[in-house]
Design a protein around this motif. Structure first.
Motif, PDB file in Angstrom:
ATOM      1  N   ILE B 190       0.887  -1.184   0.017  1.00  0.00           N
ATOM      2  CA  ILE B 190       0.210  -0.039  -0.134  1.00  0.00           C
ATOM      3  C   ILE B 190       0.879   1.216   0.051  1.00  0.00           C
ATOM      4  CG2 ILE B 190      -1.839   1.346   1.282  1.00  0.00           C
ATOM      5  CD1 ILE B 190      -2.952  -1.174   2.194  1.00  0.00           C
ATOM      6  N   ARG B 191       2.067   1.297   0.796  1.00  0.00           N
ATOM      7  CA  ARG B 191       2.895   2.363   0.839  1.00  0.00           C
ATOM      8  C   ARG B 191       3.505   2.295  -0.632  1.00  0.00           C
ATOM      9  NH1 ARG B 191       5.069   1.452   6.009  1.00  0.00           N
ATOM     10  NH2 ARG B 191       3.455   2.404   7.474  1.00  0.00           N
ATOM     11  N   ALA B 192       3.687   1.513  -1.262  1.00  0.00           N
ATOM     12  CA  ALA B 192       4.221   1.639  -2.616  1.00  0.00           C
ATOM     13  C   ALA B 192       3.503   2.443  -3.668  1.00  0.00           C
ATOM     14  CB  ALA B 192       4.727   0.464  -3.108  1.00  0.00           C
ATOM     15  N   ILE B 193       2.405   2.419  -3.273  1.00  0.00           N
ATOM     16  CA  ILE B 193       1.177   3.030  -4.629  1.00  0.00           C
ATOM     17  C   ILE B 193       1.567   4.485  -4.550  1.00  0.00           C
ATOM     18  CG2 ILE B 193      -1.226   3.578  -4.865  1.00  0.00           C
ATOM     19  CD1 ILE B 193      -2.059   1.007  -3.342  1.00  0.00           C
ATOM     20  N   PRO B 194       1.660   5.053  -5.892  1.00  0.00           N
ATOM     21  CA  PRO B 194       2.054   6.422  -5.940  1.00  0.00           C
ATOM     22  C   PRO B 194       0.956   7.095  -5.512  1.00  0.00           C
ATOM     23  CG  PRO B 194       2.180   5.147  -7.952  1.00  0.00           C
ATOM     24  CD  PRO B 194       1.728   4.252  -7.078  1.00  0.00           C
ATOM     25  N   LEU B 195       1.398   8.224  -4.687  1.00  0.00           N
ATOM     26  CA  LEU B 195       0.573   9.432  -3.987  1.00  0.00           C
ATOM     27  C   LEU B 195      -0.525   9.930  -5.198  1.00  0.00           C
ATOM     28  CD1 LEU B 195       2.298  11.396  -1.437  1.00  0.00           C
ATOM     29  CD2 LEU B 195       0.192  10.006  -1.123  1.00  0.00           C
ATOM     30  N   ASP B 196      -0.310  10.068  -6.308  1.00  0.00           N
ATOM     31  CA  ASP B 196      -1.043  10.775  -7.223  1.00  0.00           C
ATOM     32  C   ASP B 196      -2.459  10.131  -7.434  1.00  0.00           C
ATOM     33  OD1 ASP B 196       1.240  11.931  -7.546  1.00  0.00           O
ATOM     34  OD2 ASP B 196       1.781  11.380  -9.794  1.00  0.00           O
ATOM     35  N   LEU B 197      -2.356   8.630  -7.265  1.00  0.00           N
ATOM     36  CA  LEU B 197      -3.555   7.819  -7.583  1.00  0.00           C
ATOM     37  C   LEU B 197      -4.539   8.448  -6.280  1.00  0.00           C
ATOM     38  CD1 LEU B 197      -2.355   4.343  -8.557  1.00  0.00           C
ATOM     39  CD2 LEU B 197      -3.236   6.077  -9.940  1.00  0.00           C
ATOM     40  N   ALA B 206     -14.093  10.505  -4.684  1.00  0.00           N
ATOM     41  CA  ALA B 206     -14.124   9.165  -4.336  1.00  0.00           C
ATOM     42  C   ALA B 206     -14.486   9.133  -2.700  1.00  0.00           C
ATOM     43  CB  ALA B 206     -12.988   8.471  -4.840  1.00  0.00           C
ATOM     44  N   THR B 207     -15.216   8.446  -2.323  1.00  0.00           N
ATOM     45  CA  THR B 207     -15.353   8.098  -0.644  1.00  0.00           C
ATOM     46  C   THR B 207     -14.052   7.050  -0.357  1.00  0.00           C
ATOM     47  OG1 THR B 207     -16.646   6.062  -0.953  1.00  0.00           O
ATOM     48  CG2 THR B 207     -17.733   8.169  -0.746  1.00  0.00           C
ATOM     49  N   SER B 208     -13.677   6.864   0.695  1.00  0.00           N
ATOM     50  CA  SER B 208     -12.656   6.261   1.239  1.00  0.00           C
ATOM     51  C   SER B 208     -13.018   4.715   0.763  1.00  0.00           C
ATOM     52  CB  SER B 208     -12.397   6.203   2.872  1.00  0.00           C
ATOM     53  OG  SER B 208     -12.201   7.413   3.205  1.00  0.00           O
ATOM     54  N   GLY B 209     -14.052   4.118   0.848  1.00  0.00           N
ATOM     55  CA  GLY B 209     -14.436   2.950   0.507  1.00  0.00           C
ATOM     56  C   GLY B 209     -14.295   2.858  -0.790  1.00  0.00           C
ATOM     57  N   GLN B 210     -14.640   3.712  -1.728  1.00  0.00           N
ATOM     58  CA  GLN B 210     -14.356   3.480  -3.177  1.00  0.00           C
ATOM     59  C   GLN B 210     -13.010   3.375  -3.402  1.00  0.00           C
ATOM     60  OE1 GLN B 210     -16.905   7.141  -4.082  1.00  0.00           O
ATOM     61  NE2 GLN B 210     -18.663   5.666  -5.177  1.00  0.00           N
ATOM     62  N   VAL B 215      -9.101   1.307  -6.196  1.00  0.00           N
ATOM     63  CA  VAL B 215      -7.503   1.982  -6.343  1.00  0.00           C
ATOM     64  C   VAL B 215      -6.643   0.918  -5.625  1.00  0.00           C
ATOM     65  CG1 VAL B 215      -5.903   3.791  -6.123  1.00  0.00           C
ATOM     66  CG2 VAL B 215      -8.383   4.328  -6.689  1.00  0.00           C
ATOM     67  N   VAL B 216      -7.031   0.762  -4.383  1.00  0.00           N
ATOM     68  CA  VAL B 216      -5.916  -0.223  -3.660  1.00  0.00           C
ATOM     69  C   VAL B 216      -6.085  -1.674  -4.073  1.00  0.00           C
ATOM     70  CG1 VAL B 216      -5.123  -0.586  -1.305  1.00  0.00           C
ATOM     71  CG2 VAL B 216      -5.983   1.512  -1.739  1.00  0.00           C
ATOM     72  N   LEU B 217      -7.340  -2.344  -3.742  1.00  0.00           N
ATOM     73  CA  LEU B 217      -7.342  -3.719  -4.054  1.00  0.00           C
ATOM     74  C   LEU B 217      -6.702  -4.079  -5.150  1.00  0.00           C
ATOM     75  CD1 LEU B 217     -10.848  -4.512  -1.961  1.00  0.00           C
ATOM     76  CD2 LEU B 217      -8.272  -4.927  -1.306  1.00  0.00           C
ATOM     77  N   PRO B 218      -7.223  -3.540  -6.522  1.00  0.00           N
ATOM     78  CA  PRO B 218      -6.784  -3.720  -7.748  1.00  0.00           C
ATOM     79  C   PRO B 218      -5.157  -4.039  -7.877  1.00  0.00           C
ATOM     80  CG  PRO B 218      -8.526  -2.187  -8.221  1.00  0.00           C
ATOM     81  CD  PRO B 218      -8.097  -2.212  -6.516  1.00  0.00           C
ATOM     82  N   LEU B 219      -4.627  -3.099  -7.110  1.00  0.00           N
ATOM     83  CA  LEU B 219      -3.170  -2.906  -7.194  1.00  0.00           C
ATOM     84  C   LEU B 219      -2.531  -4.024  -6.226  1.00  0.00           C
ATOM     85  CD1 LEU B 219      -2.694   0.972  -7.302  1.00  0.00           C
ATOM     86  CD2 LEU B 219      -2.210  -0.834  -8.930  1.00  0.00           C
ATOM     87  N   LEU B 220      -3.534  -4.582  -5.297  1.00  0.00           N
ATOM     88  CA  LEU B 220      -2.616  -5.502  -4.213  1.00  0.00           C
ATOM     89  C   LEU B 220      -3.103  -7.104  -4.910  1.00  0.00           C
ATOM     90  CD1 LEU B 220      -4.065  -4.343  -0.765  1.00  0.00           C
ATOM     91  CD2 LEU B 220      -1.735  -4.041  -1.935  1.00  0.00           C
ATOM     92  N   ARG B 221      -3.569  -6.864  -6.102  1.00  0.00           N
ATOM     93  CA  ARG B 221      -3.852  -8.342  -6.415  1.00  0.00           C
ATOM     94  C   ARG B 221      -2.515  -9.380  -6.424  1.00  0.00           C
ATOM     95  NH1 ARG B 221      -6.320  -8.003 -11.968  1.00  0.00           N
ATOM     96  NH2 ARG B 221      -7.694  -6.712 -10.871  1.00  0.00           N
ATOM     97  N   TRP B 222      -1.190  -8.909  -6.900  1.00  0.00           N
ATOM     98  CA  TRP B 222      -0.189  -9.601  -6.958  1.00  0.00           C
ATOM     99  C   TRP B 222       0.236  -9.892  -5.351  1.00  0.00           C
ATOM    100  CZ3 TRP B 222       1.532 -12.625 -10.482  1.00  0.00           C
ATOM    101  CH2 TRP B 222       2.733 -12.802 -10.460  1.00  0.00           C
ATOM    102  N   PRO B 223       0.484  -9.093  -4.408  1.00  0.00           N
ATOM    103  CA  PRO B 223       0.778  -9.316  -3.067  1.00  0.00           C
ATOM    104  C   PRO B 223      -0.235 -10.405  -2.455  1.00  0.00           C
ATOM    105  CG  PRO B 223       0.900  -7.080  -3.415  1.00  0.00           C
ATOM    106  CD  PRO B 223       0.535  -7.513  -4.787  1.00  0.00           C
ATOM    107  N   ILE B 224      -1.354 -10.148  -2.915  1.00  0.00           N
ATOM    108  CA  ILE B 224      -2.468 -11.052  -2.401  1.00  0.00           C
ATOM    109  C   ILE B 224      -2.131 -12.652  -2.804  1.00  0.00           C
ATOM    110  CG2 ILE B 224      -4.981 -11.689  -2.155  1.00  0.00           C
ATOM    111  CD1 ILE B 224      -5.550  -8.791  -2.155  1.00  0.00           C
TER     112      ILE B 224
END
Lengths: 274, 315
Positions: B190-197, B206-210, B215-224
């Motif tokens: 999560i820390r490695a996700i670029p701030l811009d996003l 976007a709400t926090s949930g959205q 944004v976050v979950l799709p990028l975590l696919r590989w670590p998961i």
């Protein structure tokens, strides 16, 4: 998230609730070791110094506790020293030298890092019997250090890789031997790595249960894990004293963890056991 | 004379080059190699070898070669189905808890002030670094009958919860240990996700949930995927906490998993004569799975990038 959500304090409360079981477990251990009885998490005074009697007298056919403590200390310190030195040496070679089979060696280390070593315990039992190392501290020390080598080599290689190599290059051209270079120049520069691996190895060896439980039988060579385990199986009622043993056993871990936390978070993220 | 001296120099230079190419790496690698051969490679072969013999307490000195008899006996074991079902249950449910809880913890601890987030993560490492025997003892204390056990107090039903619902305790006990692994890996991802996003998402309203979902979950696919794969293998072969909590009980094979059964057959002397060869056959199955899956990791998690050429090389 990097941007704090507006209601982050609410999330903190959720986190606190999730963490209650862990906190209450540790609290329970200390309370039960200290007091006469504990109902849930409510201590029933008075304090019970008799809980600590195992410190000055042997309990029920067990060796005195200091035997287990000293053995565990020797075990943990030697495992950590062996692990740090041996994996640093190998990692240095892999990071800094080119030799035939280097890729293969690193591949082997990586495969073994993912490979669950505990499935080898039956064969290791047999091999130690053949070597005459069964039921000796030397044997378990070698096994424990060996099983964590892939992690250690992989970790230390990462540290050596980040070192700038101009100084080493200059020293090599001046004719300083690799051996001196390793001890005098490279090792001091990867101190954070040595500390991280050392702390990790100390903690892991101090807590190790399955290996000594399987590979040591003499009570004179018992470690703290086996000493405490003998209480767990015999249908005891004196939770207070067993908890006090647990406190003595767990306290160094908690202290060392608090001190070395910064290094350790990285290592555990690199993964060892599920 | 002069000629000879030059010759000698060249020869010694050649020798030195040979030394630095072979002898120095060999020297540095010797201790690690010895330990790896002795306690990794040899045990793999020994496990496979022993599994083809009738070695037991009685025949420890002169084991006989019996071919695949052990494996045949395993297949004929009426309890094999039960043990496999137990193993599947243990691995799947613990995995679900580990990965799910790891994800929740990573998302939550990165959504509060870092000072607090770090403290919570440190606390969650405690189950992993506490000596396993102490950790299990704490579980025994908390799950006792009222008025002592905290769980009985909270739920208002007085039972010994380890004997009453052994599976729940086993999965939770292993789960609390394992969740920190996913937590740490997901946190750094999560820390490695670029701030811009995150800024972009915020600007779009976007709400926090959205943000988490889109944004976050799709990028975590590989670590998961990585955490799931890694933990599946280590859970499949781990039995330490089950051994300490229930040792396969209560009753007959209630919580016996594959790895624990192998261990009991070969090394726990319940029935007088331990069946070392049979246990080795069960362990051999795990060893083969372990090797195949670890090799597979190398392919999946981009080995080439990890094996860059060494930096200092003066030959």
């Amino acid at each position: 998230m990097p941007l704090l959500p507006p209601r982050w304090r609410l999330l903190l409360i959720v986190l606190a609730v999730l963490t209650v079981p862990i906190a209450s477990g540790v609290l329970w251990l200390f309370l039960t070791g200290t007091f006469h009885r504990v109902h849930g998490l409510v201590p029933v005074p008075p304090a019970a110094p008799a809980n600590w009697r195992f410190l000055w007298q042997a309990v029920g056919g067990r060796p005195p506790v200091y035997v287990a403590i000293v053995n565990s200390l020797i075990f943990a310190v030697l495992v950590a020293a062996l692990e740090v030195v041996v994996s640093s040496m190998a990692a240095y070679a892999i990071s800094r030298m080119s030799f035939p089979g280097r890729r293969l060696y690193l591949g082997l280390v990586l495969v073994l890092h993912a490979f669950p070593a505990v499935s080898l315990i039956i064969a290791i039992f047999y091999i130690l019997r053949l070597l005459g190392l069964f039921d000796t501290l030397t044997g378990v020390i070698l096994v424990k250090a060996a099983l964590e080598l892939p992690l250690g080599i992989w970790l230390m290689k990462g540290f050596f890789d980040t070192l700038s190599w101009e100084m080493e290059m200059a020293a090599l051209v001046d004719g300083v031997s690799r051996w001196r270079l390793f001890w005098r120049v490279a090792l001091p520069l990867v101190r954070p790595g040595l500390l991280a691996l050392g702390t990790f190895a100390l903690l892991s060896a101090w807590g190790e249960f399955i290996l000594p439980y399987t590979l040591i039988v003499s009570s004179q060579r018992t470690l703290m894990s086996s000493y405490l385990q003998t209480f767990l199986t015999e249908g005891y009622s004196d939770f207070g004293m067993v908890a006090a043993v647990g406190v003595v056993y767990a306290l160094p871990v908690i202290v060392l963890f608090a001190a070395g936390q910064r290094y350790l978070l990285n290592i555990y993220g690199g993964g060892l056991k599920g | 004379m002069a000629h000879e001296a030059v010759w000698g120099e060249r020869a010694s230079g050649h020798a030195r080059r040979l030394t630095s190419r072979y002898l120095a790496p060999a020297l540095f690698l010797a201790p690690a190699t010895a330990l790896i051969v002795l306690f990794f490679l040899l045990p793999v072969l020994t496990t496979l070898g022993l599994s083809l013999t009738d070695i037991s307490t009685l025949t420890f000195r002169q084991p006989r070669w019996v071919g695949v008899a052990n494996y045949r006996q395993l297949l004929g074991d009426p309890f094999l189905g039960r043990i496999m079902a137990n193993t599947a249950r243990y691995v799947l449910l613990t995995l679900l808890f580990n990965v799910g809880m790891g994800l929740v913890l990573a998302l939550l601890t990165t959504s509060v002030r870092e000072r607090y987030g770090g403290q919570v993560r440190a606390l969650w490492l405690l189950p992993r670094i506490l000596p396993p025997v102490v950790y299990v003892f704490i579980w025994q204390g908390l799950t006792r009958e009222a008025p002592f056990g905290l769980v009985s107090d909270v739920l208002g039903v007085s039972k010994n919860w380890i004997t009453a619902s052994p599976w729940t305790v086993i999965i939770l006990a292993n789960g609390l240990v394992g969740a920190s692994f996913g937590m740490l890996i997901f946190t750094s991802a999560i820390r490695a996700i670029p701030l811009d996003l995150f800024y972009a998402a915020a600007v779009d309203g976007a709400t926090s949930g959205q943000t988490v979902r889109r944004v976050v979950l799709p990028l975590l696919r590989w670590p998961i995927l990585f955490v799931t794969a890694y933990q599946t293998l280590s859970l499949l072969t781990s039995f330490e906490y089950i051994l300490l909590l229930t040792n396969g009980g209560p009753g007959f094979y209630t919580t016996t998993v594959w790895a624990l059964h192998a261990y009991q057959l070969a090394l726990q002397n319940y029935f007088g004569n331990v069946q070392f060869g049979l246990g080795a056959a069960m362990a051999a199955v795990l060893v083969v799975i372990g090797l195949v899956v670890s090799l597979l990791y190398l392919r999946v998690f981009n080995f080439r990038a990890l094996v860059t050429e060494p930096k200092v090389e003066v030959n």
